[in-house]
Design a protein around this motif. Sequence first.
Motif, PDB file in Angstrom:
ATOM      1  N   ARG A  64       0.834  -1.212   0.000  1.00  0.00           N
ATOM      2  CA  ARG A  64       0.000   0.000   0.000  1.00  0.00           C
ATOM      3  C   ARG A  64       0.865   1.257   0.000  1.00  0.00           C
ATOM      4  N   ASN A  65       0.198   2.399  -0.057  1.00  0.00           N
ATOM      5  CA  ASN A  65       0.861   3.722  -0.024  1.00  0.00           C
ATOM      6  C   ASN A  65       1.888   3.872  -1.140  1.00  0.00           C
ATOM      7  N   GLY A  66       1.587   3.270  -2.300  1.00  0.00           N
ATOM      8  CA  GLY A  66       2.521   3.330  -3.416  1.00  0.00           C
ATOM      9  C   GLY A  66       2.478   4.661  -4.147  1.00  0.00           C
ATOM     10  N   SER A  67       3.629   5.138  -4.556  1.00  0.00           N
ATOM     11  CA  SER A  67       3.745   6.360  -5.356  1.00  0.00           C
ATOM     12  C   SER A  67       5.024   6.283  -6.176  1.00  0.00           C
ATOM     13  N   TYR A  68       5.055   6.979  -7.297  1.00  0.00           N
ATOM     14  CA  TYR A  68       6.275   7.015  -8.104  1.00  0.00           C
ATOM     15  C   TYR A  68       6.354   8.338  -8.844  1.00  0.00           C
ATOM     16  N   THR A  69       7.583   8.747  -9.172  1.00  0.00           N
ATOM     17  CA  THR A  69       7.831  10.012  -9.851  1.00  0.00           C
ATOM     18  C   THR A  69       8.905   9.808 -10.908  1.00  0.00           C
ATOM     19  N   TRP A  70       8.629  10.269 -12.113  1.00  0.00           N
ATOM     20  CA  TRP A  70       9.644  10.272 -13.163  1.00  0.00           C
ATOM     21  C   TRP A  70      10.466  11.550 -13.047  1.00  0.00           C
ATOM     22  N   HIS A  71      11.766  11.434 -13.198  1.00  0.00           N
ATOM     23  CA  HIS A  71      12.661  12.589 -13.088  1.00  0.00           C
ATOM     24  C   HIS A  71      13.382  12.801 -14.415  1.00  0.00           C
ATOM     25  N   LYS A  72      13.643  14.054 -14.715  1.00  0.00           N
ATOM     26  CA  LYS A  72      14.452  14.379 -15.882  1.00  0.00           C
ATOM     27  C   LYS A  72      15.877  14.627 -15.428  1.00  0.00           C
ATOM     28  N   SER A  73      16.806  13.916 -16.040  1.00  0.00           N
ATOM     29  CA  SER A  73      18.205  14.077 -15.661  1.00  0.00           C
ATOM     30  C   SER A  73      18.707  15.441 -16.100  1.00  0.00           C
ATOM     31  N   THR A  74      19.369  16.141 -15.187  1.00  0.00           N
ATOM     32  CA  THR A  74      19.916  17.470 -15.479  1.00  0.00           C
ATOM     33  C   THR A  74      21.431  17.452 -15.603  1.00  0.00           C
ATOM     34  N   GLU A  75      22.017  16.246 -15.624  1.00  0.00           N
ATOM     35  CA  GLU A  75      23.474  16.159 -15.712  1.00  0.00           C
ATOM     36  C   GLU A  75      23.950  16.615 -17.076  1.00  0.00           C
ATOM     37  N   GLN A  76      25.066  17.293 -17.117  1.00  0.00           N
ATOM     38  CA  GLN A  76      25.642  17.813 -18.339  1.00  0.00           C
ATOM     39  C   GLN A  76      26.886  17.013 -18.692  1.00  0.00           C
ATOM     40  N   GLU A  77      26.845  16.349 -19.815  1.00  0.00           N
ATOM     41  CA  GLU A  77      27.993  15.590 -20.273  1.00  0.00           C
ATOM     42  C   GLU A  77      28.304  15.995 -21.708  1.00  0.00           C
ATOM     43  N   GLU A  78      29.576  16.028 -22.043  1.00  0.00           N
ATOM     44  CA  GLU A  78      29.971  16.415 -23.385  1.00  0.00           C
ATOM     45  C   GLU A  78      29.491  15.394 -24.411  1.00  0.00           C
ATOM     46  N   GLN A  79      29.647  14.126 -24.102  1.00  0.00           N
ATOM     47  CA  GLN A  79      29.218  13.068 -25.006  1.00  0.00           C
ATOM     48  C   GLN A  79      28.465  11.997 -24.215  1.00  0.00           C
ATOM     49  N   PRO A  80      27.202  12.243 -23.901  1.00  0.00           N
ATOM     50  CA  PRO A  80      26.450  11.260 -23.131  1.00  0.00           C
ATOM     51  C   PRO A  80      26.314   9.945 -23.906  1.00  0.00           C
ATOM     52  N   VAL A  81      26.573   8.854 -23.197  1.00  0.00           N
ATOM     53  CA  VAL A  81      26.489   7.541 -23.833  1.00  0.00           C
ATOM     54  C   VAL A  81      25.053   7.221 -24.202  1.00  0.00           C
ATOM     55  N   THR A  82      24.142   7.400 -23.274  1.00  0.00           N
ATOM     56  CA  THR A  82      22.719   7.148 -23.494  1.00  0.00           C
ATOM     57  C   THR A  82      21.915   8.212 -22.777  1.00  0.00           C
ATOM     58  N   SER A  83      20.944   8.782 -23.468  1.00  0.00           N
ATOM     59  CA  SER A  83      20.060   9.764 -22.842  1.00  0.00           C
ATOM     60  C   SER A  83      18.783   9.047 -22.447  1.00  0.00           C
ATOM     61  N   TRP A  84      18.653   8.760 -21.139  1.00  0.00           N
ATOM     62  CA  TRP A  84      17.517   7.981 -20.662  1.00  0.00           C
ATOM     63  C   TRP A  84      16.306   8.866 -20.440  1.00  0.00           C
ATOM     64  N   THR A  85      15.169   8.452 -20.973  1.00  0.00           N
ATOM     65  CA  THR A  85      13.900   9.139 -20.775  1.00  0.00           C
ATOM     66  C   THR A  85      12.874   8.125 -20.270  1.00  0.00           C
ATOM     67  N   ARG A  86      11.715   8.622 -19.911  1.00  0.00           N
ATOM     68  CA  ARG A  86      10.647   7.723 -19.465  1.00  0.00           C
ATOM     69  C   ARG A  86      10.338   6.687 -20.547  1.00  0.00           C
ATOM     70  N   GLU A  87      10.268   7.145 -21.796  1.00  0.00           N
ATOM     71  CA  GLU A  87       9.928   6.252 -22.901  1.00  0.00           C
ATOM     72  C   GLU A  87      11.001   5.188 -23.123  1.00  0.00           C
ATOM     73  N   SER A  88      12.269   5.619 -23.076  1.00  0.00           N
ATOM     74  CA  SER A  88      13.342   4.648 -23.316  1.00  0.00           C
ATOM     75  C   SER A  88      13.434   3.623 -22.185  1.00  0.00           C
ATOM     76  N   LEU A  89      13.107   4.042 -20.960  1.00  0.00           N
ATOM     77  CA  LEU A  89      13.098   3.089 -19.848  1.00  0.00           C
ATOM     78  C   LEU A  89      11.975   2.073 -20.015  1.00  0.00           C
ATOM     79  N   LEU A  90      10.795   2.552 -20.403  1.00  0.00           N
ATOM     80  CA  LEU A  90       9.658   1.646 -20.563  1.00  0.00           C
ATOM     81  C   LEU A  90       9.861   0.694 -21.734  1.00  0.00           C
ATOM     82  N   GLU A  91      10.618   1.118 -22.748  1.00  0.00           N
ATOM     83  CA  GLU A  91      10.916   0.234 -23.868  1.00  0.00           C
ATOM     84  C   GLU A  91      11.718  -0.989 -23.408  1.00  0.00           C
TER      85      GLU A  91
END
Length: 511
Positions: A67-94
């Motif tokens: 019970r008492n379940g909750s969840y929140t999607w977060h947008k990553s704010t990290e800055q990288e010159e060449q990010p290996v993978t840009s993770w989003t809600r959609e890419s995680l669910l895939e």
Amino acid sequence: MSDDLPEEFDLIVIGTGFVESCVAAAASRIGKNVLHIDANDYYGDVWSSFSLEAFIKLLEQPSNSLRNGSYTWHKSTEQEEQPVTSWTRESLLEKSRRFSLDLSPRVAYCAGSLVQLLIQSNICRYAEFRSLDHVCMLYNEELVSVPCSRSDVFNTKTLTMVEKRLLMKFLTACNDYGEDKCNEDSLAFRGRTFLEYLQAQRVTEKIANCVMQAIAMCDANTSFETGMQRTQRFLGSLGRYGNTPFLFPMYGCGELPQCFCRLCAVYGGIYCLKRSVDDINWTDSELLVSSAGKTLRAKHLVCAPSQLPATLATHFGESEPRISRGLFITSKPLGNEELNKGGGGVNLLRLLAANGEREACLIQLSHYSGACPEGLYILHLTTPAISADPAADLADFAAQLFETHASQILLSAYFTIAAPAAEGIANADTPILCTAGPAYEQDYDAAIENARQIFSQLYANEEFLPRAPDPEEIVVDGEDPSALNEHSLPDDLRAQLQDLEQAAQHMDIAD
């Protein structure tokens, strides 16, 4: 299914959680006719593991035990010159099916009750584990690895040479504790705290934190005897399967209930998922279970508290919050590169609240655990529940972890695991044996003890989960039991057998 299912059983087990599965396997192993049913469409109940999509749906549909379940999607704010993978809600669910998210995660001591039971019963052939990579502690707000083995102690850069010698001396004294009951320490610190003993050894603050937080895993009020026993348990599990004293199940802890279910099925246990129980009645000689329009009869009945019919749930008391859980999916691990070499593994961290009165356990998993895709990390945070708000219960611990790592969180989720109090279960005036829900512990000791107690109530004179033979050891009716499999023989005996066979071919045997 209702037409084909037999009506009479020695034992009906309702719920496929860890304790219920242990009892079902143990009963089936000694030849009892077992029916194991579950209202869910998956094994494990609150001990299960889920894909990402299934986990989110579970949080959106509260139940009696979760019970008492909750969840929140977060947008990553990290800055990288060449990010290996840009993770989003959609890419995680895939990649949802690449996740194995535990509801009740925990580790196993290499010499603990779970590992001993798996080996003793031969259920270990159904499971796969990996050794934990690091046991960690927070020291001066920095995450550091605790040296476990002798080589770790002398190779670590977090301790000075003097501290290394002090730590080795202390651990040696703890390892020898109990061999001489007239030992001065045993007599002088009887009835006192483990912390007082540590202080008397004149160890440094760093060593004291190392021992209290990660080795003995105790607090300022832990007795001297208990602290010594926990330290010996830690030391006794070293050097068995890896560099640390802990193991973690590959693909998540939800695999373990299924291992016991497999053994039960091998010995004739019948399984029915998505089958709820409408009512349970009993006479002096049997229990009557109404399910899917059919009445099932059994000599004994074991049930998970979450799957009791509403008419009977009140006999065992109201379910109350037991464990507050937090689950975080991140794009970067906690700690420095040394703690996460090669992409990380499985790390364990015990956290203490600012006042030292509460604790939490953190398990960090990388893709090498089989629980998430490569490039992602799962952080399981667990503490005893003190309210119906899991986020509030875990706020102090989450702040310690994510003060400098908040930008890497992609998903945060909180929920409560609930169960009736132990007193309510013990005092229930029914012939139904109700299991206890998950308790806050690092290992499976309480759960296995609960299963043993229930089994002994059912079959007092029977052995709990005796060893199951390997397939090549099983003799089928009509076979010669003395005919050994040649491939199972040692090399020297196999060579002798071949020599005898060749000699026999050239012998002249008279009629």
